[in-house]
Design a protein around this motif. Structure first.
Motif, mmCIF file in Angstrom:
data_model
loop_
_atom_site.group_PDB
_atom_site.id
_atom_site.type_symbol
_atom_site.label_atom_id
_atom_site.label_comp_id
_atom_site.label_asym_id
_atom_site.label_seq_id
_atom_site.Cartn_x
_atom_site.Cartn_y
_atom_site.Cartn_z
ATOM 1 N N GLN A 1 0.819 -1.214 0.000
ATOM 2 C CA GLN A 1 0.000 0.000 0.000
ATOM 3 C C GLN A 1 0.855 1.267 0.000
ATOM 4 O O GLN A 1 0.513 2.258 -0.621
ATOM 5 N N LYS A 2 1.986 1.209 0.701
ATOM 6 C CA LYS A 2 2.874 2.373 0.806
ATOM 7 C C LYS A 2 3.916 2.414 -0.313
ATOM 8 O O LYS A 2 4.761 3.304 -0.344
ATOM 9 N N GLY A 3 3.870 1.436 -1.226
ATOM 10 C CA GLY A 3 4.784 1.406 -2.353
ATOM 11 C C GLY A 3 6.213 1.035 -1.973
ATOM 12 O O GLY A 3 7.147 1.335 -2.718
ATOM 13 N N LEU A 4 6.393 0.374 -0.843
ATOM 14 C CA LEU A 4 7.737 0.009 -0.381
ATOM 15 C C LEU A 4 8.210 -1.334 -0.932
ATOM 16 O O LEU A 4 9.414 -1.526 -1.150
ATOM 17 N N ALA A 5 7.279 -2.265 -1.119
ATOM 18 C CA ALA A 5 7.659 -3.601 -1.563
ATOM 19 C C ALA A 5 6.433 -4.337 -2.074
ATOM 20 O O ALA A 5 5.295 -3.982 -1.753
ATOM 21 N N LEU A 6 6.699 -5.359 -2.865
ATOM 22 C CA LEU A 6 5.656 -6.271 -3.312
ATOM 23 C C LEU A 6 6.148 -7.679 -2.996
ATOM 24 O O LEU A 6 6.982 -8.230 -3.709
ATOM 25 N N ILE A 7 5.687 -8.202 -1.881
ATOM 26 C CA ILE A 7 6.105 -9.513 -1.399
ATOM 27 C C ILE A 7 4.863 -10.387 -1.296
ATOM 28 O O ILE A 7 3.861 -9.984 -0.711
ATOM 29 N N GLN A 8 4.953 -11.592 -1.850
ATOM 30 C CA GLN A 8 3.816 -12.507 -1.859
ATOM 31 C C GLN A 8 4.119 -13.765 -1.060
ATOM 32 O O GLN A 8 5.256 -14.241 -1.051
ATOM 33 N N LYS A 9 3.095 -14.302 -0.428
ATOM 34 C CA LYS A 9 3.187 -15.601 0.237
ATOM 35 C C LYS A 9 3.179 -16.651 -0.864
ATOM 36 O O LYS A 9 2.366 -16.606 -1.770
ATOM 37 N N VAL A 10 4.119 -17.586 -0.785
ATOM 38 C CA VAL A 10 4.205 -18.666 -1.771
ATOM 39 C C VAL A 10 3.313 -19.804 -1.295
ATOM 40 O O VAL A 10 3.546 -20.365 -0.217
ATOM 41 N N PRO A 11 2.297 -20.155 -2.068
ATOM 42 C CA PRO A 11 1.425 -21.252 -1.640
ATOM 43 C C PRO A 11 2.150 -22.597 -1.749
ATOM 44 O O PRO A 11 2.944 -22.813 -2.661
ATOM 45 N N THR A 12 1.891 -23.477 -0.806
ATOM 46 C CA THR A 12 2.450 -24.818 -0.852
ATOM 47 C C THR A 12 1.602 -25.643 -1.816
ATOM 48 O O THR A 12 0.391 -25.744 -1.643
ATOM 49 N N PRO A 13 2.226 -26.205 -2.848
ATOM 50 C CA PRO A 13 1.445 -26.958 -3.828
ATOM 51 C C PRO A 13 0.903 -28.268 -3.247
ATOM 52 O O PRO A 13 1.664 -29.088 -2.736
ATOM 53 N N ILE A 14 -0.423 -28.423 -3.292
ATOM 54 C CA ILE A 14 -1.063 -29.634 -2.771
ATOM 55 C C ILE A 14 -1.988 -30.233 -3.822
ATOM 56 O O ILE A 14 -2.443 -29.529 -4.728
ATOM 57 N N THR A 15 -2.259 -31.500 -3.673
ATOM 58 C CA THR A 15 -3.247 -32.181 -4.504
ATOM 59 C C THR A 15 -4.318 -32.732 -3.577
ATOM 60 O O THR A 15 -4.018 -33.577 -2.728
ATOM 61 N N PRO A 16 -5.552 -32.236 -3.710
ATOM 62 C CA PRO A 16 -6.639 -32.742 -2.862
ATOM 63 C C PRO A 16 -6.949 -34.206 -3.183
ATOM 64 O O PRO A 16 -6.945 -34.603 -4.347
ATOM 65 N N THR A 17 -7.217 -34.992 -2.155
ATOM 66 C CA THR A 17 -7.611 -36.388 -2.345
ATOM 67 C C THR A 17 -9.017 -36.645 -1.819
ATOM 68 O O THR A 17 -9.618 -37.652 -2.161
#
Length: 177
Positions: free
Chosen positions: A26-42
């Motif tokens: 929001q403040k334009g300081l950084a763009l950092i994303q949470k990396v999703p853990t790849p899963i396969t639903p069973t």
């Protein structure tokens, strides 16, 4: 499904980091994303529209990745109740990814929360790599709280719950990176 599993231990810490990342954006300081853990639903509960059982597709790398003021960043969040950071919770493939990321010109680190002290630190990948190498050679299997660099303490201030960009700046200013 039990949500008090070992894999969810640091989720509150990660949520605070995620809130900080939203403010950074929001403040334009950084763009950092949470990396999703790849899963396969069973197994899926169609009525509740929830996944009730799944397996991990592959090993995850880091928890967060992005850029701050043009500088690529990647990091993992770790939390401990002890007065040390157990190295068994940090996998070799994670360290290798962070080392490769650094070789490509990025900054790679862990954010470590010592719950009993109420303190958070930035732990550079170089320091982590050295500790993992020592461990493989028979040395201690953890990094003691006392070994964490006080200049890389992460503060809760300025409206940022986990203001790690200050510690990144201190790391870079000290020529550690």
């Amino acid at each position: 499904m039990a949500w008090n599993t070992r894999g969810l231990r640091g989720s509150l810490f990660e949520e605070l980091i995620d809130l900080t990342n939203q403010l950074y954006r929001q403040k334009g300081l950084a763009l950092i994303q949470k990396v999703p853990t790849p899963i396969t639903p069973t197994a899926v509960d169609n009525k509740a529209r929830t996944i009730t059982q799944a397996y991990f597709e592959k090993k995850s790398t880091v928890d967060f990745i992005g850029a701050a003021q043009g500088l690529p960043l990647c990091f993992d969040a770790k939390e401990t109740q002890q007065l040390n950071l157990p190295l068994r919770n940090i996998h070799d493939h994670q360290v290798e990814f962070m080392e490769d990321f650094k070789r490509q010109g990025g900054v790679a680190f862990l954010l470590v929360h010592f719950r009993t002290k109420g303190e958070m630190f930035l732990l550079p990948v170089e320091t982590l790599s050295e500790a993992k190498t020592r461990e493989k050679n028979g040395a201690r299997k953890s990094i003691p709280y006392a070994d964490f660099d006080r200049s890389l303490l992460v503060h809760n201030r300025g409206g940022f719950a986990v203001h790690y960009l200050e510690a990144v700046n201190a790391y870079l200013a000290a020529g550690m990176g």
